[in-house]
Scaffold this active site. Structure first.
Site, PDB file in Angstrom:
ATOM      1  N   LYS A 184     -26.762 -13.275  39.789  1.00 30.86           N
ATOM      2  CA  LYS A 184     -25.550 -13.323  38.970  1.00 30.86           C
ATOM      3  C   LYS A 184     -24.319 -12.887  39.785  1.00 30.86           C
ATOM      4  CE  LYS A 184     -27.705 -15.043  35.582  1.00 30.86           C
ATOM      5  NZ  LYS A 184     -28.550 -14.510  34.574  1.00 30.86           N
TER       6      LYS A 184
HETATM    7  C1  PLP Z   1     -29.502 -14.740  33.409  1.00 24.21           C
HETATM    8  C2  PLP Z   1     -29.198 -15.029  31.981  1.00 24.21           C
HETATM    9  C3  PLP Z   1     -29.722 -14.273  30.939  1.00 24.21           C
HETATM   10  C4  PLP Z   1     -30.775 -13.236  31.141  1.00 24.21           C
HETATM   11  O1  PLP Z   1     -30.367 -12.222  31.949  1.00 24.21           O
HETATM   12  P1  PLP Z   1     -31.470 -11.122  32.428  1.00 24.21           P
HETATM   13  O2  PLP Z   1     -30.600 -10.024  32.914  1.00 24.21           O
HETATM   14  O3  PLP Z   1     -32.257 -11.789  33.511  1.00 24.21           O
HETATM   15  O4  PLP Z   1     -32.281 -10.772  31.252  1.00 24.21           O
HETATM   16  C5  PLP Z   1     -29.322 -14.541  29.651  1.00 24.21           C
HETATM   17  N1  PLP Z   1     -28.460 -15.538  29.391  1.00 24.21           N
HETATM   18  C6  PLP Z   1     -27.949 -16.314  30.366  1.00 24.21           C
HETATM   19  C7  PLP Z   1     -26.991 -17.389  30.009  1.00 24.21           C
HETATM   20  C8  PLP Z   1     -28.320 -16.097  31.688  1.00 24.21           C
HETATM   21  O5  PLP Z   1     -27.842 -16.895  32.650  1.00 24.21           O
END
Ligand code: PLP
Length: 384
Positions: A184
């Site tokens: 991210k």
């Molecule tokens: C990555 C992501 C999540 C989940 O995030 P985690 O921290 O891995 O649980 C949820 N929603 C979206 C749109 C994502 O891209």
């Protein structure tokens, strides 16, 4: 296989290593003061009264719906063109996910018109997702929510420090959820953050994050408390100081990393402008940058003719370029089809876009030469 240009590349350096080392040497590595520092700084930068750090964005989404008392019999409207975790949150609390289509092949965020058509007397929440870091039409969505008395929850996993009309996303509804997963915009390896301006929700989420216990082990360690009660059925969804230290160091560099994302987005757009057969979504959004300040998380392109995107992806892979698909529609996953009766054809724009979309390599340390190589290779993959 070693990719010539990977889909994503982690951006960590000496600052992150020093921060993690310092926490290790302090001997307190679980949730404590560094986690609080990350909460304070992240919340403040987004204009939120409260920040609650958790183990993932998935946990944040679960606790958001839980703290809003959403449960069996309730409906949660959400997009299908998203990571499965968005919709899974509704299932965790026993609610029914009701999928709304995206706005258009250019605006891949949830359609306000379709939200309106999916509202029932059981709708309790509208769970939106700022696709790729591009804000949803929040004014219109908040109007619908107000009219039908339901809560707005933002899945802002792609959008730390993203602005909508001068305000940061994540505080535009009742609760905002962010992800610090490794790929991210900023990372703690695994982790997430919940933002809210509502003190009752913040308090409930703090309890639910740690077993519904009234005191934390850090407070007992510090001698601030000696015993505890359990007042709610909670979970272990805690962040820890080791990860939080990585998060604080990443957060320091987030504006710089985000700025690079923005420059690379523009560069890709420029290079792809003359390439026939692909369009770049959010063309209008970027031009309206006075209203929306985005630092895209991914770089999707939509193939405009019927060429099979899998064969294009395969050709790119053969040339060392890693790609992905954001996202296979959630409503067509076996779990969702079998449990809720969703079928192909239910969300025409989502399905049409999802079957023509490819995400190209995108990360702050991508170079201009990388972008040129990816675009040239894509051109060959499309036409040869
Ligand atoms: C990555 C992501 C999540 C989940 O995030 P985690 O921290 O891995 O649980 C949820 N929603 C979206 C749109 C994502 O891209």
């Amino acid at each position: 296989m070693a990719w010539k240009v990977p889909l994503f590349d982690l951006d960590v350096g000496d600052q992150e290593i020093a921060a993690v080392r310092q926490v290790l040497e302090s001997k307190w590595i679980s949730m404590g003061e560094v986690t609080q520092e990350l909460e304070r700084r992240f919340a403040q930068a987004h204009g939120a009264r409260f920040g609650v750090a958790v183990s993932s964005c998935t946990a944040a989404l679960h606790l958001a719906l839980k703290a809003l008392d959403i449960g069996p019999g309730d409906e949660v409207i959400c997009p299908s063109l998203t990571f499965v975790a968005t919709a899974n949150a509704a299932l965790y609390v026993g609610a029914t996910p009701v999928f709304a289509d995206i706005a258009s092949p250019d605006d891949l965020t949830i359609s306000t018109t379709d939200i309106r058509s999916k509202i029932t007397e059981r709708t309790r929440a509208i769970l939106v997702m700022h696709y790729g870091g591009f804000p949803c039409d929040m004014d219109a969505i908040n109007d619908v929510a107000q009219q039908y008395n339901c809560a707005v929850v933002e899945d802002a996993a792609h959008a730390p420090l993203t602005e909508y009309k001068g305000r940061k996303v994540g505080v535009l509804g009742e609760v905002g959820c962010f992800s610090f997963f490794s790929n991210k915009n900023m990372t703690t390896a695994e982790g997430g953050m919940l933002l809210t301006n509502n003190p009752a929700i913040a308090e409930r989420v703090r309890l639910l994050r740690s077993h519904g216990m009234t005191t934390l082990s850090y407070d007992r360690f510090k001698g601030h408390a000696s015993s505890y009660d359990v007042v709610d059925l909670g979970y272990n969804y805690r962040m820890d100081d080791l990860r939080a230290s990585l998060g604080v160091a990443q957060f320091d560099r987030l504006p710089t990393m985000n700025a690079k994302r923005r420059v690379l987005w523009e560069l890709y757009r420029e290079r792809l402008a003359g390439v026939e057969g692909v369009t770049v979504p959010f063309g209008a959004a970027v031009e309206q940058s006075g209203k929306w300040l985005t630092h895209p998380y991914i770089f999707p392109v939509v193939l405009t003719y019927s060429q099979d995107p899998e064969s294009v992806r395969q050709r790119l892979a053969n040339s060392g370029i890693q790609t992905s698909v954001h996202y296979p529609p959630v409503h067509l996953f076996q779990l969702y089809q079998s449990r809720f009766g969703y079928r192909p054809g239910d969300l025409p724009i989502t399905e049409s876009v999802a079957s023509h979309i490819i995400s190209l390599p995108f990360y702050p340390s991508l170079t201009g030469e990388d972008v040129d190589l990816v675009v040239q290779t894509l051109q060959r993959a499309l036409y040869d």
